[in-house]
Design a protein around this motif. Structure first.
Motif, PDB file in Angstrom:
ATOM      1  N   VAL A  11       1.000  -1.321  -0.183  1.00 51.73           N
ATOM      2  CA  VAL A  11      -0.015   0.062  -0.009  1.00 51.73           C
ATOM      3  C   VAL A  11       1.067   1.252  -0.097  1.00 51.73           C
ATOM      4  O   VAL A  11       0.693   2.199  -0.895  1.00 51.73           O
ATOM      5  N   PHE A  12       1.842   1.292   0.834  1.00 49.78           N
ATOM      6  CA  PHE A  12       2.683   2.358   0.934  1.00 49.78           C
ATOM      7  C   PHE A  12       3.671   2.600  -0.246  1.00 49.78           C
ATOM      8  O   PHE A  12       4.015   3.782  -0.849  1.00 49.78           O
ATOM      9  N   GLU A  13       3.905   1.315  -1.066  1.00 51.73           N
ATOM     10  CA  GLU A  13       4.590   1.266  -2.364  1.00 51.73           C
ATOM     11  C   GLU A  13       3.591   2.236  -3.275  1.00 51.73           C
ATOM     12  O   GLU A  13       4.102   3.066  -4.253  1.00 51.73           O
ATOM     13  N   VAL A  14       2.301   1.959  -3.398  1.00 48.66           N
ATOM     14  CA  VAL A  14       1.555   2.746  -4.242  1.00 48.66           C
ATOM     15  C   VAL A  14       1.453   4.046  -3.915  1.00 48.66           C
ATOM     16  O   VAL A  14       1.545   5.015  -4.817  1.00 48.66           O
ATOM     17  N   VAL A  15       1.343   4.403  -2.419  1.00 50.44           N
ATOM     18  CA  VAL A  15       1.454   5.856  -2.164  1.00 50.44           C
ATOM     19  C   VAL A  15       2.799   6.523  -2.637  1.00 50.44           C
ATOM     20  O   VAL A  15       2.741   7.699  -3.242  1.00 50.44           O
ATOM     21  N   PHE A  16       3.827   5.713  -2.578  1.00 49.28           N
ATOM     22  CA  PHE A  16       5.043   6.425  -2.800  1.00 49.28           C
ATOM     23  C   PHE A  16       5.128   6.540  -4.399  1.00 49.28           C
ATOM     24  O   PHE A  16       5.213   7.733  -4.761  1.00 49.28           O
ATOM     25  N   ALA A  17       4.589   5.886  -5.379  1.00 51.03           N
ATOM     26  CA  ALA A  17       4.636   5.980  -6.680  1.00 51.03           C
ATOM     27  C   ALA A  17       3.764   7.308  -6.955  1.00 51.03           C
ATOM     28  O   ALA A  17       4.174   8.041  -7.814  1.00 51.03           O
ATOM     29  N   LEU A  18       2.484   7.099  -6.480  1.00 51.98           N
ATOM     30  CA  LEU A  18       1.404   8.153  -6.830  1.00 51.98           C
ATOM     31  C   LEU A  18       2.013   9.641  -6.482  1.00 51.98           C
ATOM     32  O   LEU A  18       2.125  10.719  -7.005  1.00 51.98           O
ATOM     33  N   ALA A  19       2.539   9.654  -5.099  1.00 50.56           N
ATOM     34  CA  ALA A  19       3.042  10.832  -4.664  1.00 50.56           C
ATOM     35  C   ALA A  19       4.244  11.302  -5.485  1.00 50.56           C
ATOM     36  O   ALA A  19       4.541  12.638  -5.442  1.00 50.56           O
ATOM     37  N   THR A  27       9.204  19.316  -6.761  1.00 46.45           N
ATOM     38  CA  THR A  27       9.039  20.618  -6.626  1.00 46.45           C
ATOM     39  C   THR A  27       7.847  20.980  -5.932  1.00 46.45           C
ATOM     40  O   THR A  27       7.708  22.213  -5.690  1.00 46.45           O
ATOM     41  N   VAL A  28       7.017  20.178  -5.527  1.00 47.39           N
ATOM     42  CA  VAL A  28       5.878  20.170  -4.706  1.00 47.39           C
ATOM     43  C   VAL A  28       6.196  19.737  -3.315  1.00 47.39           C
ATOM     44  O   VAL A  28       6.172  18.509  -3.159  1.00 47.39           O
ATOM     45  N   LEU A  29       6.208  20.748  -2.340  1.00 46.85           N
ATOM     46  CA  LEU A  29       6.668  20.165  -0.999  1.00 46.85           C
ATOM     47  C   LEU A  29       5.764  19.141  -0.255  1.00 46.85           C
ATOM     48  O   LEU A  29       6.154  18.154   0.040  1.00 46.85           O
ATOM     49  N   ASP A  30       4.497  19.312  -0.258  1.00 52.38           N
ATOM     50  CA  ASP A  30       3.840  18.318   0.334  1.00 52.38           C
ATOM     51  C   ASP A  30       3.850  16.835  -0.461  1.00 52.38           C
ATOM     52  O   ASP A  30       4.018  15.930   0.290  1.00 52.38           O
ATOM     53  N   ALA A  31       3.538  16.924  -1.698  1.00 48.20           N
ATOM     54  CA  ALA A  31       3.876  15.574  -2.185  1.00 48.20           C
ATOM     55  C   ALA A  31       5.211  15.064  -2.316  1.00 48.20           C
ATOM     56  O   ALA A  31       5.557  13.695  -2.055  1.00 48.20           O
ATOM     57  N   SER A  32       6.385  15.817  -2.060  1.00 47.04           N
ATOM     58  CA  SER A  32       7.524  15.432  -1.884  1.00 47.04           C
ATOM     59  C   SER A  32       7.862  14.845  -0.482  1.00 47.04           C
ATOM     60  O   SER A  32       8.647  13.787  -0.353  1.00 47.04           O
ATOM     61  N   LEU A  33       7.187  15.433   0.504  1.00 50.91           N
ATOM     62  CA  LEU A  33       7.445  14.729   1.840  1.00 50.91           C
ATOM     63  C   LEU A  33       6.574  13.592   2.001  1.00 50.91           C
ATOM     64  O   LEU A  33       7.153  12.759   2.699  1.00 50.91           O
ATOM     65  N   LEU A  34       5.514  13.392   1.231  1.00 56.02           N
ATOM     66  CA  LEU A  34       4.736  12.182   1.343  1.00 56.02           C
ATOM     67  C   LEU A  34       5.544  11.016   0.551  1.00 56.02           C
ATOM     68  O   LEU A  34       5.604   9.909   1.119  1.00 56.02           O
ATOM     69  N   THR A  35       6.130  11.423  -0.468  1.00 52.95           N
ATOM     70  CA  THR A  35       6.873  10.466  -1.133  1.00 52.95           C
ATOM     71  C   THR A  35       8.143   9.803  -0.318  1.00 52.95           C
ATOM     72  O   THR A  35       8.047   8.615  -0.218  1.00 52.95           O
ATOM     73  N   ALA A  36       8.724  10.709   0.540  1.00 55.76           N
ATOM     74  CA  ALA A  36       9.655  10.126   1.369  1.00 55.76           C
ATOM     75  C   ALA A  36       9.325   9.220   2.344  1.00 55.76           C
ATOM     76  O   ALA A  36       9.844   8.308   2.805  1.00 55.76           O
ATOM     77  N   GLY A  37       8.164   9.747   2.821  1.00 51.77           N
ATOM     78  CA  GLY A  37       7.562   9.238   4.147  1.00 51.77           C
ATOM     79  C   GLY A  37       6.941   7.639   3.742  1.00 51.77           C
ATOM     80  O   GLY A  37       7.115   6.733   4.390  1.00 51.77           O
ATOM     81  N   ALA A  38       6.350   7.746   2.555  1.00 50.43           N
ATOM     82  CA  ALA A  38       5.637   6.683   2.161  1.00 50.43           C
ATOM     83  C   ALA A  38       6.804   5.541   1.683  1.00 50.43           C
ATOM     84  O   ALA A  38       6.633   4.336   1.963  1.00 50.43           O
ATOM     85  N   ALA A  39       7.913   5.941   1.036  1.00 54.21           N
ATOM     86  CA  ALA A  39       9.236   5.151   0.862  1.00 54.21           C
ATOM     87  C   ALA A  39       9.514   4.503   2.162  1.00 54.21           C
ATOM     88  O   ALA A  39       9.838   3.367   2.272  1.00 54.21           O
TER      89      ALA A  39
END
Length: 119
Positions: A11-19, A27-39
């Motif tokens: 599930v977090f792999e999917v969130v990581f990819a979409l984020a 370049t988008v802070l919120d999505a970038s932080l979500l990417t790092a956290g989900a990974a």
């Protein structure tokens, strides 16, 4: 429990990819932080699953579920095209994931062996 950890990791792999896509090259802070956290969370749960599961099975199932989930949610969230070829590929991936799950012998080993696996 390893299969539960693996599903959470997927599930977090999917969130990581979409984020990652939503971050627009980080370049988008919120999505970038979500990417790092989900990974980080996804890899953490994958590591818990791999304490019990064979790495070949666990990693392949993780990436398979992540791939299918990413394409499905990518078509919903980002309006990416869903084609017949993609649908056929999904069926093949899901069949492979189920085949790996059914052929995994480590579930029987873990009831008596509490030690971590080593390569």
């Amino acid at each position: 429990m390893a299969w539960i950890y693996l599903l959470v990791a997927a599930v977090f792999e999917v969130v990581f990819a979409l984020a990652t896509n939503a971050s627009h090259g980080f370049t988008v802070l919120d999505a970038s932080l979500l990417t790092a956290g989900a990974a980080a969370v996804g890899i953490f749960f994958l590591s818990l699953a791999l304490k019990t599961l064979d790495v070949g099975v666990g990693y392949t199932v993780w990436t398979g579920i992540g791939s299918v989930g990413t394409v499905i949610f990518g078509s919903v969230v980002f309006h990416e095209e869903m084609t017949a070829a993609k649908a056929i590929a999904f069926v093949l991936i899901i069949g492979g994931v189920l085949g790996l799950k059914l052929s995994d012998r480590s579930g029987a080993d873990t009831a008596t062996d509490a030690s971590p696996r080593t390569a």
